[in-house]
Motif scaffolding. Structure first.
Motif: not given
Length: 355
Positions: A128-130, A185-188, A190-192, A195-197
Motif C-alpha cells: 500500500a505504501i510502496g 519481499f518486504n525488505s526488497a 523497502l530498500l527500493l 519513502r515507503a520505509f
C-alpha cells in the motif's frame, strides 16, 4: 474381616468427594474471571483519563456520561474512547489467537504470527505504501487485512498439500517458509522505496495512536466472528490435546477443527495487526499466564486469555503515555519490555508444556 468406611460429613455414603472439590475449583475460576474483568474496567478508565491533555478524573467521569461539546469532551469521546475500544478489541484478538495457535500446533512457543499472518499484514502495508502511496492507517487497513488473509490461506494450502491433512508440524513448516519469502519481499520493496520505509517504520513498531471510531467499526465484525468461532472450538481442542486418534475416537472432525481454527486465527490476528501493527509478546505470554492460573482446559484458557490480554495491552498503552509524557512510547515497545521478562520468569518457574 470387614472394613467400614465412614462417609464424610454432609455427603452420602459411597459418594466420592470429587464433585464438591470440582465445584469449588469452578467457583474459584469464575471468581478469577470476575476479578480480571474488574481489572479490565479499571485500566480502561485509566486509559480514558490519561493523555497529553491533563483532565481531572472527576471531569473525565462526568464528561464520559454527559458530553457537552467542550474541548475536553471532544478529546475524551473522539480520541481516548476509540483508542481504548480499539485496544480492547486488539488485546482480545491477540490473546485468543495466541491461545488458539498454541492449541492447534501443540507448540507452547507458538504465537499469532507463526502462520505468517503478521508478516502477511506487513506485506499488505508495504504494498500500500510502496506502490500506491497510501500513508494513513485508515488507508492501508484493508491492504493489511488482505495480506494477512492471503498469507494464512497460502500457509494452509501448503500445509494441506498431498494426501495427508494439515498437521501441526506441516503448518509450522509452511508458515516458516511463507514468512521467509514475505520477509525477503518486504525488505526488497523497502530498500527500493526509501519513502515507503519512512512510513512503514512507524506502523511496524505497533501503536494505537491516531486510530478513530471508523477503524474500530471496521475491525469489530472480524474480531467478533473470530472470537465466536474460536470459543466454539474449545471442546474439540480439548479432545485433540490428547492426540488426533483420541480426538477422532471422541467424535472430533480433526480436519474441520483445524480449518476453522486457522480461519479464526486469520480473522483475529489479521484484524488486530491491520489496525494496530505487529504488537509482540501479547499473544505469546498471555496464554501461558492463563494456563498457569487455570490449567490446560481450553474453555477456561480461552476465557482468561480474552480478558487478560486487553488488560496487558491497555495497561501498556497507559504506561507508555505516562512514561513518555508529554509525548508517548508506542505500545508495541512497552509490551516487549513487559512481556519478555514475564515470559522468561514463566520459563524459569515451570516447564512450558501444553498439558
Amino acid at each position: 474381616m470387614s472394613v467400614q468406611v465412614q462417609a464424610a460429613p454432609g455427603s452420602r455414603a459411597g459418594t466420592p468427594p470429587g464433585p464438591p472439590v470440582r465445584r469449588s475449583v469452578v467457583a474459584l475460576r469464575g471468581l478469577g474471571l470476575v476479578v480480571t474483568l474488574a481489572a479490565l474496567v479499571v485500566v480502561a478508565l485509566l486509559s480514558v483519563w490519561t493523555g497529553t491533555r491533563g483532565i481531572p478524573f472527576g471531569s473525565t467521569w462526568n464528561l464520559l456520561w454527559n458530553p457537552d461539546g467542550s474541548e475536553a469532551s471532544v478529546i475524551i469521546h473522539d480520541y481516548r474512547i476509540p483508542r481504548t475500544l480499539l485496544a480492547l478489541l486488539v488485546g482480545m484478538a491477540l490473546g485468543l489467537s495466541g491461545a488458539l495457535m498454541q492449541s492447534l500446533t501443540r507448540n507452547p512457543l507458538a504465537d499469532p504470527g507463526l502462520l505468517g499472518v503478521s508478516l502477511g499484514a506487513s506485506t499488505g502495508v508495504v504494498v500500500a505504501i510502496g506502490f500506491f502511496g497510501i500513508a494513513s492507517a485508515r488507508g492501508y487497513l484493508w491492504f493489511a487485512f488482505l495480506g494477512a488473509a492471503a498469507a494464512s490461506v497460502l500457509v494452509f494450502v501448503l500445509g494441506s498439500a498431498g494426501r495427508s491433512l494439515a498437521t501441526p508440524d506441516r503448518l509450522v513448516v509452511a508458515g516458516a517458509a511463507v514468512t521467509a519469502v514475505l520477509y525477503a519481499f518486504n525488505s526488497a520493496v523497502l530498500l527500493l522505496h526509501p519513502r515507503a520505509f519512512d512510513s512503514f517504520r512507524f506502523w511496524t513498531v505497533g501503536s494505537l495512536a491516531g486510530r478513530d471510531t471508523e477503524i474500530v467499526l471496521i475491525v469489530l465484525p472480524f474480531v467478533v466472528v473470530g472470537l465466536l468461532l474460536a470459543l466454539g472450538l474449545a471442546p474439540s481442542l480439548n479432545a485433540l490435546a490428547m492426540g488426533d486418534q483420541m480426538g477422532r475416537a471422541l467424535g472430533v472432525n480433526v480436519g474441520r477443527t483445524r480449518t476453522l481454527g486457522a480461519v479464526a486465527v486469520m480473522l483475529l490476528c489479521g484484524a488486530a495487526t491491520a489496525a494496530a501493527g505487529p504488537i509482540g509478546f501479547v499473544g505469546l505470554v498471555v496464554p501461558h499466564v492463563a494456563r498457569f492460573v487455570v490449567g490446560p482446559d481450553q474453555r477456561w484458557l480461552f476465557a482468561y486469555s480474552v480478558l487478560l490480554a486487553p488488560v496487558l495491552l491497555i495497561g501498556s498503552d497507559v504506561l507508555g503515555r505516562v512514561l513518555g509524557a508529554p509525548g508517548e512510547i508506542q505500545v508495541g515497545i512497552v509490551t516487549a519490555f513487559l512481556g519478555a521478562p514475564l515470559f522468561i520468569a514463566l520459563c524459569r518457574r515451570r516447564k512450558l508444556v501444553m498439558l
